[in-house]
Every structure is written in structure tokens, then in C-alpha cells.
Design a protein around this motif. Structure first.
Motif, PDB file in Angstrom:
ATOM      1  N   HIS A  92     -24.924   4.507  19.586  1.00  0.00           N
ATOM      2  CA  HIS A  92     -24.520   4.077  20.935  1.00  0.00           C
ATOM      3  C   HIS A  92     -24.397   2.555  21.044  1.00  0.00           C
ATOM      4  N   SER A  93     -24.180   1.877  19.930  1.00  0.00           N
ATOM      5  CA  SER A  93     -24.008   0.423  19.991  1.00  0.00           C
ATOM      6  C   SER A  93     -22.566   0.077  20.349  1.00  0.00           C
ATOM      7  N   LYS A  94     -22.383  -1.008  21.074  1.00  0.00           N
ATOM      8  CA  LYS A  94     -21.054  -1.491  21.442  1.00  0.00           C
ATOM      9  C   LYS A  94     -20.616  -2.653  20.553  1.00  0.00           C
ATOM     10  N   ARG A  95     -21.531  -3.576  20.315  1.00  0.00           N
ATOM     11  CA  ARG A  95     -21.236  -4.734  19.481  1.00  0.00           C
ATOM     12  C   ARG A  95     -22.487  -5.065  18.676  1.00  0.00           C
ATOM     13  N   ALA A  96     -22.293  -5.573  17.471  1.00  0.00           N
ATOM     14  CA  ALA A  96     -23.411  -5.987  16.635  1.00  0.00           C
ATOM     15  C   ALA A  96     -22.894  -6.951  15.579  1.00  0.00           C
ATOM     16  N   PHE A  97     -23.717  -7.921  15.231  1.00  0.00           N
ATOM     17  CA  PHE A  97     -23.339  -8.855  14.176  1.00  0.00           C
ATOM     18  C   PHE A  97     -24.594  -9.408  13.525  1.00  0.00           C
ATOM     19  N   ILE A  98     -24.428  -9.792  12.251  1.00  0.00           N
ATOM     20  CA  ILE A  98     -25.499 -10.437  11.487  1.00  0.00           C
ATOM     21  C   ILE A  98     -25.339 -11.940  11.635  1.00  0.00           C
TER      22      ILE A  98
END
Length: 325
Positions: free
Chosen positions: A105-111
Motif C-alpha cells: 500500500h505504498s505510494k512513493r518510496a526512495f532510498i
């Protein structure tokens, strides 16, 4: 001639010293450790650095955390006289097998990549591996605003393997309930964080099977003082201001009409401002009940003057008829 041919062959790249120690070229890391046998256990350890924002309109939250994976890959074991581990950065990650954990259910993610990519890999002589990431993720939070702004929201961030089901990978919390830690200085402007907890379960997909799923649960209680100052207190003052017209002479039509219209428009502005900062839900919120009751009091004060003026006019006409007779 052979030496010249080797120099001219640019397709062959000498492996790094670390790759030679770990014997990366001797194994096929496209397959998981222990392929064909029992599922590989992968422990998870999470440290929440901050909760950056909570959005009621989008029904999501943004969180920055350290995600650590623990597993054992005997293909990476090496000889060490001092029994010390070796630490690498993100350049080695693409050449070995790592768990494919993703956020449900994630919309955006970044390292994070300042100043370099925030990735750490630590390999121990016996093949135990620690893989750590610093990630910012925005995920959905199914909120219930029926008691807004006296509500308490329960949100969760869910972790799961994308490709490997429970027959290939067993995802679990490395240290049980102590696997989830938080920074002592985490705070939000509109919410009070009541608790953080870790739990686990299973997720079923009809086409691929059962998967292990981990949950990061946290409860948020809303601070009421902001809404007291922005909504409740102004609405109460508008209701009291509308009552002032009761003490104004009924023959002062401009004063009473302008006061009534002003209070009605102000209440409409307050209600519009509250609705603009909330999602367009189909049920009634607690703040809607309060504002609509306040609006009804203000509206009735205007209707009261109209009724008094109308009844007074009828009474005066009756008196004029009596005098004429």
C-alpha cells in the motif's frame, strides 16, 4: 601474443579484491540461498527516524526509517584469521542475492542518496549478512473521521516479499517486539503518538499463494487545542454575536439585517475552511454536527427578526384599521 590479446580484450574486467575474497564469480546469485530446500529465514529490524507528515486529504503518511535485513548465505562465507566482518557500500548489492522486501500500500518510496546512497552491507565469516537501508516511504492509512477532531487514527506500514512466498522465504521480526525502535524526539504538530508496536501475519494471493507479512503499527491521537482556536471558539463567538440583534430595536432594520447576514457569512466561511482541509467523505463528522448546529442558531436569529418584523407589521395594520373605523 597472448599477453597482447588480453590487453586488447576490453570485455573482461578483473574482479575487485572484495569479490575475490567472497568468491562471487563462483556462484549463481540469481538463486536464493538454499534453493530447493527449506525456506530461508530473513529477520527484519526497523528503527523509525521520523514521521514526516500525516495527510488527511490524501489519507496517507510519510515515514523515514532504517530497514535492516538479516539472513545467512553460505556462498558468501570467507576465511578470516581475526573473525572480523567486512562492510561494503551499495556497489556490491547488485552482484549478490538480497531479499526483495517491499512496502504494501505504498505510494512513493526512495532510498536516500546524499552524499552517497545510504546502503550498507556487512558480511561475516560464517556467511551471516546484514543489509541496511535508509528509506523514506509514503503509504496509505485508512482513516475514520466520524469523531473528528476527537479521533484516534491507527495506521500501519506493511512489509512483504514480492517474489518469494512462504515456501521460499520466511520473513520475521529479528528480536520480537524489540525489533521496532523509535527516535525519542519524534513529534507531530497535530498528533500525539500513543504507541508503536510490531506484529506479523500472512497474506494470500489467489495466483501466487501465501506470503509472510510484517506490520509496523502506530496510533495517533489528534491534538484538540488547534481546532478549538480555529473552529470551535470562532463558531461560538458568531453564535453569541448573532444574539446581539435581540437587543437592537426592531425598527433599526439596517443594523439587524447587516448583523445577521455578517454572522451567517462568517459561519459559512468557517465551515468551508474546515471542509477544505478534510477529504470528501460521505458520512457526518463530529465537527460537522457542532458547526451545523452553530450555523442553525445564527440562521434562526435572522429568521427571528424576519418573523418579528412581519408580525409587527400585521399588528400595526390591525391597529390602523381600528383607528380608521
Amino acid at each position: 601474443r597472448e599477453i597482447k590479446m588480453r590487453k586488447l580484450d576490453s570485455t573482461k574486467v578483473r574482479p575487485l579484491k572484495s569479490e575475490q575474497i567472497l568468491r562471487i564469480e563462483d556462484h549463481d546469485f540469481a538463486l536464493r540461498p538454499g534453493f530447493g530446500g527449506s525456506p530461508i529465514p530473513v529477520g527484519i529490524d526497523v528503527q523509525v527516524e521520523s514521521i514526516d507528515s500525516i495527510s488527511e486529504v490524501d489519507m496517507d503518511f510519510t515515514m523515514t526509517l532504517y530497514l535492516r535485513h538479516y539472513w545467512k548465505d553460505e556462498r558468501l562465507s570467507f576465511r578470516s584469521n581475526k573473525n572480523k566482518s567486512m562492510t561494503f557500500d551499495g556497489r556490491l548489492i547488485k552482484k549478490i542475492w538480497v531479499p526483495d522486501v517491499f512496502f504494501v500500500h505504498s505510494k512513493r518510496a526512495f532510498i536516500h542518496d546524499t552524499t552517497v546512497e545510504n546502503v550498507m552491507l556487512r558480511v561475516y565469516p560464517d556467511g551471516n549478512v546484514l543489509f541496511s537501508l535508509r528509506i523514506t516511504v509514503s503509504a496509505m492509512c485508512f482513516m475514520d473521521f466520524s469523531r473528528f477532531p476527537l479521533d484516534t487514527q491507527n495506521c500501519s506500514l506493511e512489509l512483504e516479499s514480492y517474489a518469494y512466498n512462504e515456501d521460499d522465504l520466511m520473513l520475521y521480526w529479528k528480536h520480537g517486539n524489540k525489533s521496532l525502535s523509535t527516535d525519542e524526539h519524534i513529534s507531530l504538530s497535530q498528533f500525539f503518538i500513543e504507541e508503536f508496536s510490531a506484529s506479523s501475519g500472512l497474506a494470500f494471493y489467489s495466483s501466487t499463494g501465501w506470503y509472510n507479512r510484517l506490520f509496523i503499527n502506530f496510533a495517533l491521537r489528534r491534538h484538540i487545542f488547534f481546532f478549538v482556536l480555529q473552529s470551535y471558539f470562532p463558531a461560538m463567538l458568531m453564535v453569541m454575536l448573532s444574539w446581539v440583534s435581540f437587543w437592537i430595536d426592531r425598527r433599526a432594520v439596517p443594523a439587524r439585517v447587516s448583523l445577521g447576514i455578517t454572522t451567517v457569512l462568517t459561519m459559512s466561511t468557517i465551515m468551508t475552511g474546515v471542509s477544505a482541509s478534510m477529504p470528501q467523505v460521505s458520512y457526518i463528522k463530529a465537527v460537522d454536527v457542532y458547526l451545523w448546529i452553530s450555523f442553525l442558531f445564527v440562521f434562526l436569529s435572522v429568521i427571528e427578526y424576519a418573523a418579528v418584523n412581519y408580525l409587527t407589521t400585521i399588528e400595526e395594520r390591525k391597529q390602523l384599521k381600528k383607528r380608521g373605523k
